[in-house]
Write an enzyme that holds these catalytic residues in place. Structure first.
Site, PDB file in Angstrom:
ATOM      1  N   VAL A  21      39.125  40.623  33.117  1.00 19.99           N
ATOM      2  CA  VAL A  21      39.581  41.823  32.416  1.00 19.99           C
ATOM      3  C   VAL A  21      38.368  42.731  32.247  1.00 19.99           C
ATOM      4  O   VAL A  21      37.373  42.328  31.639  1.00 19.99           O
ATOM      5  CB  VAL A  21      40.197  41.486  31.039  1.00 19.99           C
ATOM      6  CG1 VAL A  21      40.624  42.756  30.319  1.00 19.99           C
ATOM      7  CG2 VAL A  21      41.377  40.530  31.194  1.00 19.99           C
ATOM      8  N   GLN A  72      34.645  37.752  35.784  1.00 23.03           N
ATOM      9  CA  GLN A  72      35.275  38.659  34.826  1.00 23.03           C
ATOM     10  C   GLN A  72      36.660  39.009  35.354  1.00 23.03           C
ATOM     11  O   GLN A  72      36.803  39.455  36.497  1.00 23.03           O
ATOM     12  CB  GLN A  72      34.442  39.930  34.638  1.00 23.03           C
ATOM     13  CG  GLN A  72      35.010  40.846  33.571  1.00 23.03           C
ATOM     14  CD  GLN A  72      34.107  42.035  33.271  1.00 23.03           C
ATOM     15  OE1 GLN A  72      33.042  42.198  33.855  1.00 23.03           O
ATOM     16  NE2 GLN A  72      34.547  42.859  32.341  1.00 23.03           N
ATOM     17  N   HIS A 124      34.164  41.768  26.590  1.00 27.56           N
ATOM     18  CA  HIS A 124      34.661  40.803  25.606  1.00 27.56           C
ATOM     19  C   HIS A 124      33.730  39.607  25.529  1.00 27.56           C
ATOM     20  O   HIS A 124      33.144  39.192  26.516  1.00 27.56           O
ATOM     21  CB  HIS A 124      36.098  40.362  25.900  1.00 27.56           C
ATOM     22  CG  HIS A 124      36.352  39.846  27.277  1.00 27.56           C
ATOM     23  ND1 HIS A 124      36.372  40.652  28.404  1.00 27.56           N
ATOM     24  CD2 HIS A 124      36.616  38.591  27.720  1.00 27.56           C
ATOM     25  CE1 HIS A 124      36.639  39.917  29.462  1.00 27.56           C
ATOM     26  NE2 HIS A 124      36.782  38.653  29.079  1.00 27.56           N
ATOM     27  N   ASP A 147      42.583  33.412  22.778  1.00 32.95           N
ATOM     28  CA  ASP A 147      42.824  33.569  24.212  1.00 32.95           C
ATOM     29  C   ASP A 147      44.144  32.890  24.565  1.00 32.95           C
ATOM     30  O   ASP A 147      44.423  31.792  24.081  1.00 32.95           O
ATOM     31  CB  ASP A 147      41.664  32.937  24.989  1.00 32.95           C
ATOM     32  CG  ASP A 147      41.645  33.322  26.452  1.00 32.95           C
ATOM     33  OD1 ASP A 147      42.685  33.168  27.129  1.00 32.95           O
ATOM     34  OD2 ASP A 147      40.590  33.780  26.923  1.00 32.95           O
TER      35      ASP A 147
END
Length: 120
Positions: free
Chosen positions: A102, A100, A106, A37
């Site tokens: 994006v 969230q 994920h 990340d």
């Protein structure tokens, strides 16, 4: 279903998958990739994303069950490779209230220090 207002635009994760944005990839196979990340929240913070664009947990279909299971197996492999022998946390955020940012499913793999509870 997804409520992402920018759903018509490729996400940053799709751009990574397409090779348009660089990433520090630590694992990849035909179903997913894992990478560090860029805004780590722990000493080790890796994201595991499917190659298939699934916006949120709410958008997972019955056909995606094996893929989602695979994401968690990869999370475990990545944690082992990163030396997170003392434990780690996996997180999936869903929607605006779930933070969230994006809208491409994920799994966060966080570790390298003692993590606090509750997390939010």
């Amino acid at each position: 279903m997804s409520t992402d207002p920018a759903a018509s635009e490729p996400t940053i994760f799709q751009k990574i998958l397409d090779g348009d944005v660089p990433a520090d990839i630590v694992y990849e196979d035909e179903q997913c990739i894992a990478f560090h990340d860029v805004n780590p929240q722990a000493p080790t913070h890796i994201l595991v994303i499917p190659r298939k664009p699934i916006p949120t947990v709410d958008d997972i279909s019955p056909d995606d069950e094996a893929l989602v299971g695979h994401l968690f197996r990869v999370a475990s492999k990545v944690a082992e490779r990163e030396g997170l022998d003392n434990g780690y946390r996996t997180v999936i955020n869903c929607g605006d209230d779930g933070q969230q940012t994006v809208y491409h499913l994920h799994v966060h793999v966080l570790g390298g220090r003692s993590l606090q509870w509750p997390p939010g």
